[in-house]
Design an enzyme around this catalytic site. Structure first.
Site, PDB file in Angstrom:
ATOM      1  CD  GLN A  55      -9.330  -6.606   8.310  1.00 50.01           C
ATOM      2  OE1 GLN A  55      -8.943  -5.605   7.738  1.00 50.01           O
ATOM      3  NE2 GLN A  55      -8.506  -7.576   8.687  1.00 50.01           N
ATOM      4  CG  HIS A  86       2.048 -11.758  -2.184  1.00 53.90           C
ATOM      5  ND1 HIS A  86       0.843 -12.254  -2.627  1.00 53.90           N
ATOM      6  CD2 HIS A  86       1.757 -11.030  -1.074  1.00 53.90           C
ATOM      7  CE1 HIS A  86      -0.125 -11.854  -1.818  1.00 53.90           C
ATOM      8  NE2 HIS A  86       0.396 -11.114  -0.882  1.00 53.90           N
ATOM      9  CG  ASP A 161      -1.565  -3.040  17.484  1.00 54.00           C
ATOM     10  OD1 ASP A 161      -0.842  -2.803  16.489  1.00 54.00           O
ATOM     11  OD2 ASP A 161      -2.285  -2.192  18.036  1.00 54.00           O
ATOM     12  CG  ASP A 179       1.182  -7.643   2.878  1.00 57.01           C
ATOM     13  OD1 ASP A 179       0.503  -6.803   2.259  1.00 57.01           O
ATOM     14  OD2 ASP A 179       1.051  -8.874   2.718  1.00 57.01           O
ATOM     15  CB  SER A 180      -0.361  -2.010   5.753  1.00 53.75           C
ATOM     16  OG  SER A 180      -0.068  -1.144   4.677  1.00 53.75           O
ATOM     17  CB  THR A 181      -5.470  -2.601   4.571  1.00 52.08           C
ATOM     18  OG1 THR A 181      -5.420  -2.001   5.844  1.00 52.08           O
ATOM     19  CG2 THR A 181      -5.747  -4.073   4.734  1.00 52.08           C
ATOM     20  CG  ASP A 182      -6.190   1.122   0.625  1.00 47.36           C
ATOM     21  OD1 ASP A 182      -5.169   0.672   0.068  1.00 47.36           O
ATOM     22  OD2 ASP A 182      -7.317   1.103   0.099  1.00 47.36           O
ATOM     23  N   PRO A 186      -8.052   2.627  11.705  1.00 48.72           N
ATOM     24  CG  PRO A 186      -8.795   0.655  12.678  1.00 48.72           C
ATOM     25  CD  PRO A 186      -9.204   1.743  11.747  1.00 48.72           C
TER      26      PRO A 186
HETATM   27  N1  AG3 Z   1      -2.294  -5.191   0.736  1.00 47.35           N
HETATM   28  C1  AG3 Z   1      -3.202  -4.169   0.321  1.00 47.35           C
HETATM   29  C2  AG3 Z   1      -2.831  -3.290  -0.781  1.00 47.35           C
HETATM   30  C3  AG3 Z   1      -3.818  -2.162  -0.914  1.00 47.35           C
HETATM   31  C4  AG3 Z   1      -4.848  -2.366  -1.973  1.00 47.35           C
HETATM   32  N2  AG3 Z   1      -5.748  -1.265  -1.940  1.00 47.35           N
HETATM   33  C5  AG3 Z   1      -6.945  -1.229  -2.543  1.00 47.35           C
HETATM   34  N3  AG3 Z   1      -7.382  -2.198  -3.242  1.00 47.35           N
HETATM   35  N4  AG3 Z   1      -7.686  -0.163  -2.360  1.00 47.35           N
HETATM   36  C6  AG3 Z   1      -2.516  -6.441   0.121  1.00 47.35           C
HETATM   37  C7  AG3 Z   1      -2.302  -7.585   1.010  1.00 47.35           C
HETATM   38  C8  AG3 Z   1      -1.844  -8.765   0.250  1.00 47.35           C
HETATM   39  N5  AG3 Z   1      -1.004  -9.609   1.042  1.00 47.35           N
END
Ligand code: AG3
Length: 325
Positions: A55, A86, A161, A179-182, A186
């Site tokens: 990324q 958090h 992974d 604790d993922s992204t959107d 992937p």
């Molecule tokens: N995790 C991501 C939350 C999603 C935020 N989405 C967005 N801004 N489009 C955050 C990780 C922090 N440890």
């Protein structure tokens, strides 16, 4: 097809609206969501940018929000409000258990969750599996807590992974935090029932999974689909809310899922009370109140889309514009 006509499968939900996208315009950073709304953060300067194998990472300095981390142009955290996310992903489930010992974090490379978990003395082992080592290395450079949390003897940092790791794990953890992204590209796999089933297997009896589940305001379809996936793996799934001003819409949701534990079954009052003085968001009132659901969120969780007419008309607009395939 989905068993509920209102909730498309996760794969369909992924294409329902375009993903978040971010860009710098002069002294502003904008994150745009569903091609309809933008959040602007006034910048001081860009501190870092790189493309990892997974990324694009960037760190900005701002006068008001402190430092800001973005991944693939979506805001992950700002120094001003990261505590909400958090604290809610960690203390809420940990104070719902009498004696939590082992925790697994999937994602979480910035170590914000890890920092909070380490406040719990009963916890003897925290494994963190983030696919992208660069997130941790870059955060070590810019956020004071990352290096400190990562070097704690109870913490085991793996760069792999999460799906591979969890495949090999059985009845091992009291708590698993996603604790993922959107859910895009992937990263979608971390929102599918196959993955949740593996998480369920990796939990000890009585264990709990918590996960970030996006915003009910802009992403009703997506959020409904996520909970549908989760219910295929966990008999008990509930949702809780918190306010994060720099995330899309500012209203954020998390899931609390378990094979046997209902949220609200248990709250370790003395431990939560002690912890409160170290927190800016979490306390016992917030813990109990976080599960209260406004009606539109109840509908989303039940598989309805309260914004169906508006969503459909926006989709027609985006289709005409060529922004949807
Ligand atoms: N995790 C991501 C939350 C999603 C935020 N989405 C967005 N801004 N489009 C955050 C990780 C922090 N440890």
């Amino acid at each position: 097809m989905s068993p509920n006509e209102h909730v498309p499968s996760m794969v369909q939900a992924g294409g329902y609206f375009p993903e978040a996208r971010g860009f710098v315009d002069g002294e502003w950073y904008y994150e745009e969501n569903v091609r309809a709304v933008r959040l602007g953060l006034r910048l001081q300067k860009k501190l870092h940018q790189e493309k990892s194998p997974f990324q694009t990472l960037a760190v900005y300095d701002t006068t008001f929000f402190g430092k800001v981390l973005t991944l693939d142009d979506a805001v992950m955290l700002t120094e001003r409000d990261e505590f909400v996310y958090h604290e809610m992903l960690t203390h809420l489930p940990l104070c719902s258990m009498a004696d939590p010992k082992s925790v697994l974090i999937i994602g979480g490379g910035d170590c914000g969750c890890l920092r909070e978990i380490l406040k719990h003395e009963s916890v003897t082992r925290v494994v963190q599996v983030d696919i992208d080592e660069r997130v941790t290395r870059v955060c070590e450079q810019f956020f004071p807590w990352t290096r400190q949390a990562a070097s704690d003897p109870r913490a085991e940092l793996l760069f792999d992974d999460g799906i591979h790791y969890i495949d090999k794990s059985e009845s091992e953890f009291d708590l698993i935090i996603v604790d993922s992204t959107d859910p895009k590209g992937p990263g979608v796999v971390l929102f599918l029932s196959d993955f949740y089933q593996k998480v369920a297997r990796a939990l000890k009896p009585g264990g709990v999974m918590v996960a970030q589940t996006e915003t009910p305001h802009w992403q009703a379809v997506m959020m409904g689909a996520i909970y549908q996936e989760m219910r295929q793996a966990f008999p008990l799934v509930s949702s809780y809310l918190g306010w994060i001003p720099t995330y899309p819409s500012g209203c954020w949701s998390w899931a609390y899922a378990s094979a046997s534990r209902q949220h609200g079954d248990y709250l370790d009052e003395p431990r939560a009370k002690k912890l409160e003085s170290t927190c800016l968001y979490y306390n016992r009132d917030v813990h109990r109140g976080a599960f209260a659901q406004p009606n539109f969120v109840k509908k989303i969780l039940a598989g309805e889309n309260p914004f169906r007419a508006l969503d459909e008309s926006h989709r027609r607009f985006l289709l005409a514009e060529g922004a949807l395939s």
